[in-house]
Write an enzyme that holds these catalytic residues in place. Structure first.
Site, mmCIF file in Angstrom:
data_model
loop_
_atom_site.group_PDB
_atom_site.id
_atom_site.type_symbol
_atom_site.label_atom_id
_atom_site.label_comp_id
_atom_site.label_asym_id
_atom_site.label_seq_id
_atom_site.Cartn_x
_atom_site.Cartn_y
_atom_site.Cartn_z
ATOM 1 N N ASN A 1 0.819 -1.207 0.000
ATOM 2 C CA ASN A 1 0.000 0.000 0.000
ATOM 3 C C ASN A 1 0.853 1.257 0.000
ATOM 4 O OD1 ASN A 1 -2.542 -1.206 -0.043
ATOM 5 N ND2 ASN A 1 -2.564 -1.502 2.167
ATOM 6 N N ASP B 1 -5.691 -3.127 -3.377
ATOM 7 C CA ASP B 1 -6.979 -3.794 -3.635
ATOM 8 C C ASP B 1 -6.836 -4.829 -4.745
ATOM 9 O OD1 ASP B 1 -8.089 -2.242 -1.688
ATOM 10 O OD2 ASP B 1 -9.066 -0.836 -3.065
ATOM 11 N N ARG C 1 -10.910 -26.792 -3.002
ATOM 12 C CA ARG C 1 -11.800 -27.847 -3.481
ATOM 13 C C ARG C 1 -13.252 -27.364 -3.438
ATOM 14 N NH1 ARG C 1 -9.990 -32.041 0.990
ATOM 15 N NH2 ARG C 1 -10.752 -30.190 2.125
ATOM 16 N N GLU D 1 -6.076 -7.993 5.474
ATOM 17 C CA GLU D 1 -5.351 -8.894 4.571
ATOM 18 C C GLU D 1 -5.335 -10.330 5.083
ATOM 19 O OE1 GLU D 1 -2.175 -6.628 6.994
ATOM 20 O OE2 GLU D 1 -4.127 -6.247 6.110
ATOM 21 N N ARG E 1 -0.813 -30.080 3.128
ATOM 22 C CA ARG E 1 -0.666 -30.123 1.666
ATOM 23 C C ARG E 1 -1.409 -28.965 1.013
ATOM 24 N NH1 ARG E 1 -1.361 -35.743 2.452
ATOM 25 N NH2 ARG E 1 -3.575 -35.559 1.895
ATOM 26 N N ARG F 1 0.176 -25.913 -1.091
ATOM 27 C CA ARG F 1 -0.292 -25.718 -2.470
ATOM 28 C C ARG F 1 -0.690 -24.254 -2.697
ATOM 29 N NH1 ARG F 1 -5.656 -28.865 -4.765
ATOM 30 N NH2 ARG F 1 -5.962 -27.651 -6.668
#
Length: 486
Positions: free
Chosen positions: A364, A373, A388, A399, A415, A419
């Site tokens: 920012n 943004d 998923r 944030e 995991r 990812r």
């Protein structure tokens, strides 16, 4: 048709009995429909319309509160800029002159005004209330003195003030040093158009009128076109019995200011469509059962449409306006449901990820809040792309983001966290100020069979502590809460 002269007496009696049974059956059918269908249906429709009043009032309240919170967040962001605040601290200590402070601060405050179209002006006062810097529309002396008198506890929203011939919103934002010392006050002049539009929008129903009060004074609307409704509201406010009893009044208090929202409903006009449809339905009962069914469908159609509109409003109230993800309220409700499901079953686990952008303040500060943004929206897209179908993704605040992972153990949570972290790290966000690369720190927590289930707050706190450990460990990493005790 046979005339009565052509029929024998027994035949006439039989026809009469048929007419009597048919007529009686129709009467009984109509009566049964009235007792078992029409009367409770009328009550339900009135209840549904009454719920629409509460829904509209609650939705308007939330939208106005979100507008105020947006303004308060802007005030906090401007007040927390470390460079300007350090200059102000040096000024208070006598290290630099007021002219040097003005030369340094005015461009920074002007940039903040340009970055946010709602902000019209910023006046910065020192700890004694003396005017230091004006950027954009200057605050009148009376307004500045009033803000200075509000103290250094938190941000204050004043009633709209006439500034430059136009009503504006004024926020008094205290300036504090890292140690909590009061350094001064920012007076933010902000456009009232967003809040005023929510209250006075001509698209609203002519039978439901909204009004905002601040300490006994009606702030909005200023042009009270339907005067009888507002006369009733004024009488209600002073504890008088309204002469016109065909108005309903509902009110709600705001969480983030001293305002109060009122809805004044012309009851007769509000329920007129229901009364008209019910009258039509009673006329249909005198004809045939088929016509009765057709009229019932016709009456129910507006109710279905109203329910669909209400569902759409509910969905909007559960979404974050910037990213489109689920908001804080929906995340907590979803987490409560998922914990209850784990409690009912003995063969499932639930995991929670809490993510926080690394060095987002620098984004920012260096690129502007519009670029910030863009970064938040890009992160939301990355989360959606990697989650998923059964996962629940939302913006927890600022944030910070949360991903709820149903039926996921610790290994699966780690995991998924990695990812997402790697996807964010490898992505580039294109903004008007250039390309920005970001990273996230992730905290994970898992619960399930074999031990007591945490509360919603405790579960979130576990993930938050793990997130803090990731931050302390160098950022751009994942930490599971269980690993902190091993």
């Amino acid at each position: 048709m046979y005339s009565s002269q052509q029929l024998s007496r027994p035949a006439r009696k039989a026809v009469s009995r048929i007419y009597l049974v048919a007529g009686g059956s129709l009467i009984l059918l109509s009566l049964a429909f009235y007792l078992a269908g029409f009367r409770p249906l009328a009550s339900t429709l009135h209840d549904e319309h009454a719920q629409r009043i509460d829904m509209s009032l609650n939705t308007t309240l939330q939208l106005v509160q979100e507008e105020i919170e947006k303004h308060q967040n802007l005030a906090e962001q401007i007040a927390s800029r470390s460079a300007i605040r350090e200059q102000l601290r040096q000024y208070e200590n006598g290290t630099i002159t007021s002219d040097a402070l003005r030369r340094f601060s005015r461009p920074k405050l002007t940039d903040a005004i340009r970055a946010h179209e709602d902000i019209l002006g910023i006046t910065r006062l020192d700890g004694d209330g003396a005017r230091l810097v004006d950027a954009g529309l200057p605050a009148p002396d009376a307004v500045a003195q009033y803000c200075q008198a509000q103290g250094a506890d938190d941000i204050h929203l004043l009633s709209p003030r006439l500034i430059g011939g136009v009503h504006r919103l004024v926020y008094c934002s205290p300036l504090l040093s890292p140690s909590g010392t009061h350094l001064g006050t920012d007076v933010l002049i902000i456009s009232e158009s967003g809040i005023r539009e929510l209250i006075e929008s001509p698209a609203r129903s002519a039978v439901v009128h909204f009004a905002l009060y601040d300490h006994g004074r009606m702030v909005y609307p200023r042009e009270q076109r339907d005067r009888p409704a507002f006369d009733v509201l004024r009488a209600h406010r002073v504890g008088m019995s309204a002469e016109r009893s065909d108005f309903l009044i509902r009110d709600r208090a705001f969480d983030n200011c001293d305002w109060r929202l009122y809805a004044v409903i012309d009851e007769k006009r509000f329920f007129s469509d229901i009364n008209w449809h019910m009258g039509t339905l009673l006329g249909g009962l005198a004809a045939t059962a088929l016509l009765l069914f057709a009229l019932t469908v016709r009456v129910l159609q507006p109710v279905i449409d109203a329910l669909l509109r209400e569902e759409e409003l509910i969905e909007r109230s559960h979404r974050d306006g910037l990213t489109g993800l689920y908001n804080h309220i929906h995340l907590k409700e979803s987490l409560q449901r998922e914990l209850a499901r784990v409690r009912r079953r003995n063969d499932t686990q639930l995991s929670l990820l809490m993510l926080d952008l690394d060095h987002f303040k620098a984004v920012n500060d260096n690129h502007g809040h519009l670029a910030g943004d863009d970064v938040l929206r890009a992160l939301a897209d990355t989360l959606n792309d990697n989650a998923r179908q059964q996962d629940i993704v939302g913006r927890y605040g600022g944030e910070e983001f949360i991903v709820i992972l149903p039926e996921t153990d610790r290994a699966g949570a780690e995991r998924m966290a990695e990812r997402i972290r790697q996807a964010v790290e490898s992505a580039t966000t294109t903004t008007e100020s250039g390309e920005i690369r970001i990273t996230v720190s992730v905290g994970a927590s898992t619960c399930g069979p074999g031990g007591p289930l945490p509360s919603v707050e405790h579960f979130i706190a576990q993930a938050d502590r793990a997130l803090y450990a990731s931050k302390c460990g160098g950022r751009n990493r994942t930490t599971h809460a269980a690993a902190m005790t091993e």
